[in-house]
Scaffold this active site. Structure first.
Site: not given
Ligand SMILES: NC(=O)c1ccc[n+]([C@@H]2O[C@H](COP(=O)([O-])OP(=O)(O)OC[C@H]3O[C@@H](n4cnc5c(N)ncnc54)[C@H](OP(=O)(O)O)[C@@H]3O)[C@@H](O)[C@H]2O)c1
Length: 265
Positions: A142, A155
């Site tokens: 991130s 985080y």
């Molecule tokens: N969206 C943004 O603006 C942004 C910015 C910077 C970085 N990121 C990074 O991008 C990645 C994806 O995030 P996203 O934005 O797509 O959000 P998201 O839709 O909330 O995706 C997060 C995923 O992580 C899984 N997860 C959460 N806890 C878990 C656990 N204990 N074990 C296994 N899986 C788990 C969830 O699946 P389940 O609930 O099915 O477990 C979910 O599919 C993350 O690493 C996040 O930090 C996102």
């Protein structure tokens, strides 16, 4: 360009957001997929939506806070796949709470999911890649892994830890035909802020206004796949918020002034 067709790609957090978009785009390029996350229903829905690409899709439920289950899951994956060519460590959880108010339990949970669970899976898969003498590992970090940002202390700490771990791993596997890509997205339109942990560990359950104005998840996934195929080492993805990364790097005093003015969301 690295080839994706007929390669096996393991994506964590594949049931939603960036992980789901990556699953669609990897399948469109002919990759066979291993989809992981906790919510099996959502993984099944993603599987159904990408079936028309006629690639193989295996669902492997994983809770990254329960690393004791990993050896059994890894042997299940090994039984059904000749190789693991790409690992995309995408699963993660964020935070919306002040540093001085966040409970230790919440800090530990942020570290368990984002760092320890991710690293445990990576270690197991990297050892398989060392045996097969090839592989590619991506970590979705991130912008908060490049600099600290209000309400995201744990985080940001976990994402900084990932940067250090994966930079080291990259150096150690250099020359062994295994590549490591660190992706640092800014604001991407997903439900991540809904799932963010508050100071007591409950879910934020709100979409941040900034998030809604972020880059679309499909464009983000496209840029990640492009960076993988071009074998890049480090990529920052997002809109104007990415400027903060360059300001932090080249003009720290301006960064420190700006970050104090940011209305934290
Ligand atoms: N969206 C943004 O603006 C942004 C910015 C910077 C970085 N990121 C990074 O991008 C990645 C994806 O995030 P996203 O934005 O797509 O959000 P998201 O839709 O909330 O995706 C997060 C995923 O992580 C899984 N997860 C959460 N806890 C878990 C656990 N204990 N074990 C296994 N899986 C788990 C969830 O699946 P389940 O609930 O099915 O477990 C979910 O599919 C993350 O690493 C996040 O930090 C996102």
């Amino acid at each position: 360009m690295l080839v994706l067709k007929n390669k096996t790609c393991w994506i964590t957090g594949a049931g939603s957001g960036i992980g789901e978009a990556l699953a669609h785009q990897f399948a469109a390029k002919g990759a066979n997929l291993i989809l992981s996350g906790r919510n099996v229903n959502r993984l099944e829905m993603v599987k159904n939506k990408i079936e028309h690409h006629q690639t193989r899709v295996q669902i492997v439920p994983i809770d990254l806070t329960k690393t004791e289950n990993l050896p059994a899951l890894i042997s299940e994956v090994k039984q059904q796949n000749n190789s693991i060519d790409y690992l995309i460590n995408n699963a993660g959880v964020t935070q919306r709470a002040l540093a001085c108010e966040t409970s230790e339990a919440v800090l530990r949970r942020l570290m368990e999911v984002n760092f320890f669970g991710t690293v445990a899976l990576t270690k197991a898969v990297a050892n398989i890649m060392l045996q097969q003498q090839s592989g590619h590992i991506t970590i979705i970090s991130s912008l908060a892994g490049k600099f600290g940002f209000p309400l995201r202390s744990g985080y940001s700490a976990a994402k900084h830890a990932l940067q250090g771990y994966f930079e080291t791993l990259r150096a150690e596997v250099a020359g062994k035909n295994i590549n490591v890509l660190i992706v640092s997205p800014g604001r991407i339109q997903t439900a991540i802020s809904q799932n963010a942990l508050l100071k007591d560990g409950t879910a934020h359950q709100q979409s941040d206004p900034g998030q809604a104005k972020g880059m679309s998840v499909d464009i983000c996934a496209k840029k990640i796949i492009k960076a993988i195929q071009k074998n890049q080492k480090d990529v920052v993805i997002g809109g104007s918020e990415v400027l903060m990364f360059y300001i932090r790097k080249w003009c720290p005093p301006l960064f420190f002034w700006l970050v104090r003015k940011v209305k934290a969301t």
